[in-house]
Design a protein around this motif. Structure first.
Motif, PDB file in Angstrom:
ATOM      1  N   PRO A 161       0.837  -1.206   0.000  1.00 24.48           N
ATOM      2  CA  PRO A 161       0.000   0.000   0.000  1.00 24.48           C
ATOM      3  C   PRO A 161       0.875   1.262   0.000  1.00 24.48           C
ATOM      4  O   PRO A 161       1.929   1.308   0.640  1.00 24.48           O
ATOM      5  N   LEU A 162       0.459   2.268  -0.740  1.00 28.32           N
ATOM      6  CA  LEU A 162       1.229   3.506  -0.817  1.00 28.32           C
ATOM      7  C   LEU A 162       1.407   4.163   0.545  1.00 28.32           C
ATOM      8  O   LEU A 162       2.397   4.852   0.779  1.00 28.32           O
ATOM      9  N   SER A 163       0.483   3.919   1.455  1.00 25.06           N
ATOM     10  CA  SER A 163       0.589   4.528   2.782  1.00 25.06           C
ATOM     11  C   SER A 163       1.783   3.976   3.570  1.00 25.06           C
ATOM     12  O   SER A 163       2.242   4.594   4.526  1.00 25.06           O
ATOM     13  N   LEU A 164       2.299   2.804   3.188  1.00 27.94           N
ATOM     14  CA  LEU A 164       3.439   2.217   3.875  1.00 27.94           C
ATOM     15  C   LEU A 164       4.781   2.634   3.273  1.00 27.94           C
ATOM     16  O   LEU A 164       5.828   2.359   3.845  1.00 27.94           O
ATOM     17  N   ILE A 165       4.734   3.275   2.103  1.00 26.87           N
ATOM     18  CA  ILE A 165       5.969   3.694   1.457  1.00 26.87           C
ATOM     19  C   ILE A 165       6.308   5.097   1.933  1.00 26.87           C
ATOM     20  O   ILE A 165       5.534   6.029   1.788  1.00 26.87           O
ATOM     21  N   HIS A 166       7.477   5.225   2.525  1.00 29.68           N
ATOM     22  CA  HIS A 166       7.942   6.518   3.026  1.00 29.68           C
ATOM     23  C   HIS A 166       9.207   6.886   2.275  1.00 29.68           C
ATOM     24  O   HIS A 166       9.780   6.077   1.538  1.00 29.68           O
ATOM     25  N   GLY A 167       9.691   8.075   2.489  1.00 28.55           N
ATOM     26  CA  GLY A 167      10.900   8.533   1.820  1.00 28.55           C
ATOM     27  C   GLY A 167      12.124   7.751   2.248  1.00 28.55           C
ATOM     28  O   GLY A 167      12.131   7.031   3.237  1.00 28.55           O
ATOM     29  N   VAL A 168      13.159   7.877   1.475  1.00 26.66           N
ATOM     30  CA  VAL A 168      14.425   7.216   1.755  1.00 26.66           C
ATOM     31  C   VAL A 168      15.384   8.269   2.281  1.00 26.66           C
ATOM     32  O   VAL A 168      15.529   9.333   1.704  1.00 26.66           O
ATOM     33  N   THR A 169      16.029   7.969   3.394  1.00 27.15           N
ATOM     34  CA  THR A 169      17.001   8.882   3.965  1.00 27.15           C
ATOM     35  C   THR A 169      18.400   8.400   3.600  1.00 27.15           C
ATOM     36  O   THR A 169      18.747   7.252   3.853  1.00 27.15           O
ATOM     37  N   VAL A 170      19.177   9.282   2.978  1.00 24.62           N
ATOM     38  CA  VAL A 170      20.533   8.953   2.561  1.00 24.62           C
ATOM     39  C   VAL A 170      21.487   9.891   3.286  1.00 24.62           C
ATOM     40  O   VAL A 170      21.294  11.104   3.254  1.00 24.62           O
ATOM     41  N   PRO A 171      22.510   9.358   3.951  1.00 24.79           N
ATOM     42  CA  PRO A 171      23.489  10.226   4.602  1.00 24.79           C
ATOM     43  C   PRO A 171      24.153  11.154   3.585  1.00 24.79           C
ATOM     44  O   PRO A 171      24.334  10.787   2.421  1.00 24.79           O
ATOM     45  N   GLN A 172      24.518  12.354   4.014  1.00 20.95           N
ATOM     46  CA  GLN A 172      25.087  13.349   3.113  1.00 20.95           C
ATOM     47  C   GLN A 172      26.346  12.829   2.420  1.00 20.95           C
ATOM     48  O   GLN A 172      26.548  13.062   1.234  1.00 20.95           O
ATOM     49  N   THR A 173      27.197  12.090   3.133  1.00 24.51           N
ATOM     50  CA  THR A 173      28.420  11.575   2.516  1.00 24.51           C
ATOM     51  C   THR A 173      28.102  10.567   1.414  1.00 24.51           C
ATOM     52  O   THR A 173      28.754  10.556   0.374  1.00 24.51           O
ATOM     53  N   SER A 174      27.079   9.750   1.611  1.00 26.21           N
ATOM     54  CA  SER A 174      26.697   8.787   0.582  1.00 26.21           C
ATOM     55  C   SER A 174      26.081   9.498  -0.611  1.00 26.21           C
ATOM     56  O   SER A 174      26.309   9.113  -1.759  1.00 26.21           O
ATOM     57  N   ALA A 175      25.300  10.538  -0.349  1.00 29.22           N
ATOM     58  CA  ALA A 175      24.683  11.291  -1.436  1.00 29.22           C
ATOM     59  C   ALA A 175      25.753  11.949  -2.296  1.00 29.22           C
ATOM     60  O   ALA A 175      25.666  11.945  -3.533  1.00 29.22           O
ATOM     61  N   ARG A 176      26.800  12.499  -1.663  1.00 29.38           N
ATOM     62  CA  ARG A 176      27.891  13.115  -2.430  1.00 29.38           C
ATOM     63  C   ARG A 176      28.632  12.063  -3.238  1.00 29.38           C
ATOM     64  O   ARG A 176      29.002  12.297  -4.387  1.00 29.38           O
ATOM     65  N   LEU A 177      28.830  10.884  -2.657  1.00 28.42           N
ATOM     66  CA  LEU A 177      29.519   9.813  -3.360  1.00 28.42           C
ATOM     67  C   LEU A 177      28.715   9.394  -4.598  1.00 28.42           C
ATOM     68  O   LEU A 177      29.254   9.267  -5.697  1.00 28.42           O
ATOM     69  N   LEU A 178      27.412   9.190  -4.432  1.00 29.44           N
ATOM     70  CA  LEU A 178      26.571   8.789  -5.562  1.00 29.44           C
ATOM     71  C   LEU A 178      26.485   9.894  -6.609  1.00 29.44           C
ATOM     72  O   LEU A 178      26.440   9.615  -7.808  1.00 29.44           O
ATOM     73  N   ASP A 179      26.462  11.137  -6.162  1.00 29.65           N
ATOM     74  CA  ASP A 179      26.395  12.251  -7.099  1.00 29.65           C
ATOM     75  C   ASP A 179      27.659  12.327  -7.946  1.00 29.65           C
ATOM     76  O   ASP A 179      27.618  12.725  -9.105  1.00 29.65           O
ATOM     77  N   ALA A 180      28.791  11.907  -7.377  1.00 31.71           N
ATOM     78  CA  ALA A 180      30.059  11.943  -8.095  1.00 31.71           C
ATOM     79  C   ALA A 180      30.212  10.786  -9.080  1.00 31.71           C
ATOM     80  O   ALA A 180      31.063  10.826  -9.952  1.00 31.71           O
ATOM     81  N   MET A 181      29.393   9.751  -8.941  1.00 33.68           N
ATOM     82  CA  MET A 181      29.480   8.601  -9.840  1.00 33.68           C
ATOM     83  C   MET A 181      28.720   8.898 -11.114  1.00 33.68           C
ATOM     84  O   MET A 181      27.570   9.326 -11.092  1.00 33.68           O
ATOM     85  N   SER A 182      29.358   8.644 -12.267  1.00 38.01           N
ATOM     86  CA  SER A 182      28.725   8.977 -13.534  1.00 38.01           C
ATOM     87  C   SER A 182      27.462   8.159 -13.791  1.00 38.01           C
ATOM     88  O   SER A 182      26.540   8.629 -14.434  1.00 38.01           O
ATOM     89  N   ASP A 183      27.386   6.919 -13.273  1.00 36.20           N
ATOM     90  CA  ASP A 183      26.196   6.103 -13.498  1.00 36.20           C
ATOM     91  C   ASP A 183      24.982   6.674 -12.782  1.00 36.20           C
ATOM     92  O   ASP A 183      23.853   6.457 -13.204  1.00 36.20           O
ATOM     93  N   TYR A 184      25.184   7.376 -11.697  1.00 35.54           N
ATOM     94  CA  TYR A 184      24.076   7.858 -10.893  1.00 35.54           C
ATOM     95  C   TYR A 184      23.854   9.367 -11.021  1.00 35.54           C
ATOM     96  O   TYR A 184      22.730   9.820 -11.034  1.00 35.54           O
ATOM     97  N   GLY A 185      24.910  10.132 -11.090  1.00 32.70           N
ATOM     98  CA  GLY A 185      24.756  11.577 -10.989  1.00 32.70           C
ATOM     99  C   GLY A 185      24.683  12.338 -12.285  1.00 32.70           C
ATOM    100  O   GLY A 185      24.190  13.454 -12.330  1.00 32.70           O
ATOM    101  N   ASP A 186      25.177  11.768 -13.385  1.00 30.96           N
ATOM    102  CA  ASP A 186      25.227  12.542 -14.633  1.00 30.96           C
ATOM    103  C   ASP A 186      24.031  12.278 -15.515  1.00 30.96           C
ATOM    104  O   ASP A 186      23.514  11.260 -15.662  1.00 30.96           O
TER     105      ASP A 186
END
Length: 72
Positions: A47-72
């Motif tokens: 059910p959509l009511s059970l789906i909540h946002g995903v929390t990503v630590p800032q360091t992981s978000a920066r790492l993923l943003d720097a990866m071309s597969d994810y950030g570009d």
């Protein structure tokens, strides 16, 4: 890991202490008789009511943003 006590190697062939894909597949094939698959049950939508946002630590978000597969 291959049980070296139960596996015989060809005469003169060195024992593969680290194992490889072929020995792993052989181990799995021998053990498959001991494993049982669970009964298959139809998957139900979440059910959509059970789906909540995903929390990503800032360091992981920066790492993923720097990866071309994810950030570009």
């Amino acid at each position: 890991m291959t049980n070296l006590k139960s596996v015989s190697t060809a005469p003169g062939a060195p024992a593969d202490l680290e194992g490889d894909l072929a020995s792993l597949r052989g181990d799995c094939a021998r053990m498959s008789a001991h494993w049982s698959a669970p009964e298959r049950s139809p998957s139900r939508p979440v059910p959509l009511s059970l789906i909540h946002g995903v929390t990503v630590p800032q360091t992981s978000a920066r790492l993923l943003d720097a990866m071309s597969d994810y950030g570009d």
